[in-house]
Write an enzyme that holds these catalytic residues in place. Structure first.
Site, PDB file in Angstrom:
ATOM      1  N   ARG A 107       0.825  -1.217   0.000  1.00 47.29           N
ATOM      2  CA  ARG A 107       0.000   0.000   0.000  1.00 47.29           C
ATOM      3  C   ARG A 107       0.856   1.262   0.000  1.00 47.29           C
ATOM      4  O   ARG A 107       0.468   2.283  -0.549  1.00 47.29           O
ATOM      5  CB  ARG A 107      -0.944  -0.051   1.212  1.00 47.29           C
ATOM      6  N   ILE A 139      -7.498   7.600  -1.293  1.00 45.23           N
ATOM      7  CA  ILE A 139      -7.377   6.141  -1.368  1.00 45.23           C
ATOM      8  C   ILE A 139      -8.200   5.653  -0.182  1.00 45.23           C
ATOM      9  O   ILE A 139      -8.078   6.186   0.925  1.00 45.23           O
ATOM     10  CB  ILE A 139      -5.894   5.698  -1.294  1.00 45.23           C
ATOM     11  N   SER A 140      -9.065   4.661  -0.391  1.00 41.01           N
ATOM     12  CA  SER A 140      -9.975   4.219   0.674  1.00 41.01           C
ATOM     13  C   SER A 140      -9.226   3.578   1.834  1.00 41.01           C
ATOM     14  O   SER A 140      -8.114   3.072   1.667  1.00 41.01           O
ATOM     15  CB  SER A 140     -10.985   3.211   0.132  1.00 41.01           C
ATOM     16  N   GLN A 141      -9.894   3.560   2.980  1.00 42.27           N
ATOM     17  CA  GLN A 141      -9.395   2.887   4.186  1.00 42.27           C
ATOM     18  C   GLN A 141      -9.175   1.398   3.847  1.00 42.27           C
ATOM     19  O   GLN A 141      -9.997   0.799   3.138  1.00 42.27           O
ATOM     20  CB  GLN A 141     -10.496   3.043   5.226  1.00 42.27           C
ATOM     21  N   PRO A 142      -8.094   0.775   4.357  1.00 41.79           N
ATOM     22  CA  PRO A 142      -7.835  -0.639   4.030  1.00 41.79           C
ATOM     23  C   PRO A 142      -9.043  -1.553   4.273  1.00 41.79           C
ATOM     24  O   PRO A 142      -9.356  -2.408   3.456  1.00 41.79           O
ATOM     25  CB  PRO A 142      -6.663  -1.013   4.963  1.00 41.79           C
TER      26      PRO A 142
END
Ligand code: SAH
Length: 239
Positions: free
Chosen positions: A57, A83-86
């Site tokens: 990431r 970028i979205s949360q994992p």
């Protein structure tokens, strides 16, 4: 003045050096992310957990955010996008559950991170991004990292990618008040489509399954995504 500059240069080189040393530690951070943010919240699919542990990431976030690459929240990637949360990436992937032979369409390439996760789990990933700079940088990044089964194009994802259709799964990573009609046509029978539906606040993450040309809806959870631009946005402004 000169000493100050030399000092700043040394400080800069030292930070780069520490970052390089830290590169190995990211492996630990990734493992902790999988354990604490994903498994503890109920992500069970072994393939998804494996892919989340594989994809680096920190290669998908801007240099100044590297220290937060594995943190439990979204991050800015420039051009007003994130970028979205994992956890959300893992959740959406687990729900559409791509198979090794599947052809997947993603709307909203952003950094290319979600596409990289999908690429390890499916046959081919087609990803559309409306901001040309982001499409270009994501394509370059994915190419450099050798994600060979991901194809990125700049354009309005509302229209999908007709030349590559039909798709087994479609994942929309920006919020929209309804499913863009061309995407329904490009989804295979029994195909899965996941998206954040912007029906008021908060948005509703929903899974749709195509059943004899009908889209059967299942609510998953409340979410917050950046809004879809392009045709959908223009329609909203006309209303
Ligand atoms: N999946 C991305 C995060 C997506 S953020 C990642 O893993 O990094 C949402 C993205 O959707 C943004 O990059 C935004 O520019 C893009 N987007 C918004 N409207 C779009 C549209 N109509 N077509 C394609 N992309 C769109």
């Amino acid at each position: 003045m000169l000493w100050k500059r030399i000092f700043l240069l040394i400080l800069f080189l030292f930070s780069i050096f520490s970052l390089c040393l830290a590169a190995d530690d990211f492996k630990d951070l990734r493992r902790q992310m999988v354990e604490n943010q994903l498994k503890k919240r109920g992500i069970k699919n072994k393939r998804v957990l494996w892919a989340m542990n594989e994809v680096k990431r920190h290669k998908f976030v801007p240099l100044q955010s590297i220290a937060y690459a594995y943190a439990d929240h979204p991050l800015r990637i420039g051009n007003g996008q994130t970028i979205s949360q994992p956890y959300i990436v893992a959740l959406m992937t687990e729900i559409i559950d791509p198979k090794k032979t599947d052809r997947v369409l993603e709307i909203g390439t952003g950094s290319g991170y979600q596409a990289a996760v999908l690429s390890l789990l499916s046959g081919e990933v087609y990803s559309v991004e409306i901001i040309p700079e982001l499409a270009k940088s994501a394509a370059t990044r994915l190419n450099k990292l050798e994600y060979k089964n991901v194809f990125v194009k700049a354009g309005d994802g509302f229209l999908g990618w007709p030349e590559a259709a039909p798709f087994d799964c479609i994942i929309i990573t920006c919020s929209t008040p309804r499913i863009p009609e061309p995407l329904i046509a490009q989804l295979k029978e029994a195909g899965r489509l996941i998206l954040p539906l912007a029906e008021g606040y908060p948005q509703k993450l929903c899974l749709f399954t195509k059943d004899k040309n009908k889209m059967v809806k299942k609510y998953i959870t409340d979410v917050l995504f950046v809004p879809m631009k392009g045709k959908v946005e223009q329609e909203k402004m006309r209303d």
